[in-house]
Write an enzyme that holds these catalytic residues in place. Structure first.
Site, mmCIF file in Angstrom:
data_model
loop_
_atom_site.group_PDB
_atom_site.id
_atom_site.type_symbol
_atom_site.label_atom_id
_atom_site.label_comp_id
_atom_site.label_asym_id
_atom_site.label_seq_id
_atom_site.Cartn_x
_atom_site.Cartn_y
_atom_site.Cartn_z
ATOM 1 N N GLY A 1 -50.255 -3.379 25.339
ATOM 2 C CA GLY A 1 -49.793 -3.112 26.696
ATOM 3 C C GLY A 1 -49.155 -1.757 26.895
ATOM 4 N N GLY B 1 -50.478 0.952 25.363
ATOM 5 C CA GLY B 1 -51.514 1.908 24.970
ATOM 6 C C GLY B 1 -52.114 2.661 26.139
ATOM 7 C CG LEU C 1 -58.040 0.317 28.348
ATOM 8 C CD1 LEU C 1 -58.974 1.212 29.150
ATOM 9 C CD2 LEU C 1 -58.833 -0.646 27.470
ATOM 10 C CE LYS D 1 -68.883 3.892 35.806
ATOM 11 N NZ LYS D 1 -67.737 4.485 36.516
ATOM 12 C CG HIS E 1 -71.199 2.728 28.179
ATOM 13 N ND1 HIS E 1 -70.496 1.572 28.415
ATOM 14 C CD2 HIS E 1 -70.281 3.623 27.735
ATOM 15 C CE1 HIS E 1 -69.223 1.757 28.109
ATOM 16 N NE2 HIS E 1 -69.078 2.991 27.697
ATOM 17 C CE LYS F 1 -68.135 11.993 24.377
ATOM 18 N NZ LYS F 1 -67.226 11.293 25.297
#
Length: 484
Positions: free
Chosen positions: A18, A20, A22, A182, A240, A331
């Site tokens: 909690g 962290g 993210l 999304k 993904h 990237k």
């Protein structure tokens, strides 16, 4: 158009990790926004759990700072934020020991929906699952949310699945991939299966090829040590891009039901043909005026890990026989773009002169930035200059089509966490789906490891290695230009 906010049932949500990154960037701000929108009941309880010793007030102060940093100022209403923080508390937990578990057990309410978010490394999943049961904290209907990476290969994914299965049923496990939350990804299913216009054309007879691109302008930065053990294939393609591929290529499910949807996604993965070496391009960004190269970011001067990958895939079924799917991710690219491009075939016969400008139709589904869709169609160019054709987009950018409502489209994490509370697994990966994806991925990685291949060099801020362009050029095709 007025969006409907449907409140969820009262719940207890424990966020392991909690404190962290993210939790601070996504989970806690997302929960606040759902509260701000009226979706969270005032009887909900959100418990942060981590190793650090911290009081409830100290944790609330951290949550307040995170929300003020991430959430737009117009939604940081002081009274609402105070009301949200009244739902928040903290317990110091030793994930591998006994500290804090009795205190956590005392806070849980058996008559509420119980959810446990494992926002920690996979090495702690088993310890957390075991202690939730040994301390009788997780009830029979409890749900756990696990973040990627879910395994590093097929063997480790199977081991993780077996570990979690010792304490939780598959219906209780929510493997989260934020791309599936999304708005545009879900709209892809709506466009395909709710419009007679598209579904009859969604096959090899009418579609020339499909491109799926996830390009980022940032490098690996502070994630260098993790990323160097992973690379673009494990970090992006296996999860993904694989999910985007499945939703694009899958057969219509019998109904919009979690297992029906995931059954069809699984069939796509199992139908993927092996990928020959000449259909894969790996790249690694080099130092440039805007920053260091990959090897400097990873602090490994001899690294052979790819920061870019492009590949050509074929799906061995009737719907897609002969239609290639091109995947690309990297990237330090020219632009930050995530999109699916469906390129239709040209008409079988043109009644116009060759120089009139006629070309094929193209459907683009944009995940980021500027979520939306556009369809390129050919029309006559206005004016008296004869029959000159021009391609124009039929644009459905959410921000323009829906106005202010589009600005309030929930973030992926907001939607997915609410789905956990509702018990809806449609947008979460199933265990056999994860294992099938690794079973396809592992031989590809093993192949270039055995060949001791070095990634191609590419300039930061470019579109990737030249060989990625050649991958399509040899088929008489081109990548869609990267535009922010």
């Amino acid at each position: 158009m007025v969006s409907r906010v449907i409140p969820v049932d009262p719940f207890d949500l424990v966020i392991f990790g909690g404190t962290g990154d993210l939790a601070r960037r996504k989970i806690l701000p997302g929960l606040y926004l759902r509260f701000w929108d009226g979706q969270l009941p005032e009887t909900a309880q959100i418990v942060g759990a981590a190793r650090s010793e911290m009081s409830d007030e100290d944790f609330r102060g951290m949550v307040r700072a995170a929300i003020n940093e991430v959430v737009p100022a117009r939604k940081c209403d002081a009274d609402r934020l105070d009301a949200f923080l009244n739902l928040v508390s903290y317990v110091a937990i030793n994930a591998t020991g006994e500290g804090g578990w009795r205190e956590l057990a005392a806070r849980m309410r058996p008559d509420r929906v119980q959810a446990f978010y494992f926002s920690v490394g996979p090495s702690l999943f088993g310890d957390l699952a075991e202690r939730l049961h040994s301390h009788k904290i997780a009830g029979p209907g409890a749900r756990i949310v696990v973040e990627k990476p879910f395994g590093n290969d097929l063997a480790t994914a199977r081991a993780l699945n077996k570990t979690l299965a010792l304490h939780f049923d598959e219906t209780q496990i929510y493997r989260i991939d934020h791309y599936l939350g999304k708005e545009t990804v879900q709209n892809l299913m709506a466009v395909r299966f709710a419009n007679m216009l598209f579904e009859p054309l969604w096959n090899a007879q009418y579609i020339d090829h499909v491109q799926i691109t996830v390009a980022e302008t940032v490098g690996v930065g502070g994630r260098g040590s993790y990323y160097d053990k992973s690379g673009a294939m494990r970090d992006m393609v296996q999860n993904h891009l694989m999910q985007l591929l499945c939703l694009t290529a899958m057969e219509p499910p019998s109904k919009f039901d979690p297992d029906a949807v995931r059954d069809e996604k699984l069939k796509v993965i199992r139908a993927l043909e092996p990928v020959p070496a000449h259909d894969i391009v790996r790249g690694q960004y080099q130092p440039g005026p805007d920053g260091p190269g990959y090897r400097e970011d990873a602090e490994n001067p001899d690294s052979r890990t790819e920061s870019f990958i492009a590949m050509k895939l074929h799906i061995a079924n009737w719907r897609w026989n002969g239609t290639p799917f091109y995947l690309r991710t990297g990237k330090r690219m020219k632009a930050r773009v995530s999109e699916i491009v469906v390129r239709f075939k040209e008409p079988p016969h043109s009644i116009f002169e060759d120089d009139t400008g006629q070309s094929a139709n193209e459907l683009t589904i944009r995940l980021q930035p500027n979520e939306g869709m556009d369809m390129t169609v050919t029309i006559k160019e206005p004016g008296p200059g004869g029959m000159r054709l021009v391609d124009v987009p039929l644009d459905m950018t959410f921000a323009e089509a829906l106005g202010e409502e589009a600005a309030d489209v929930p973030d992926a994490y907001e939607r997915l966490i609410m789905d956990v509370i509702r018990g809806n697994q449609t947008l979460f990966m199933r265990g056999d789906e994860v294992e099938a994806a690794w079973a396809w991925t592992d031989p590809i990685i093993a192949g270039w490891t055995e060949r001791e291949e070095k990634p191609h060099r590419y300039e930061a801020g470019s579109t990737g290695p030249e060989d990625a362009l050649i991958l399509l050029h040899r088929d008489g095709r081109r990548w869609k230009e990267l535009r922010a």
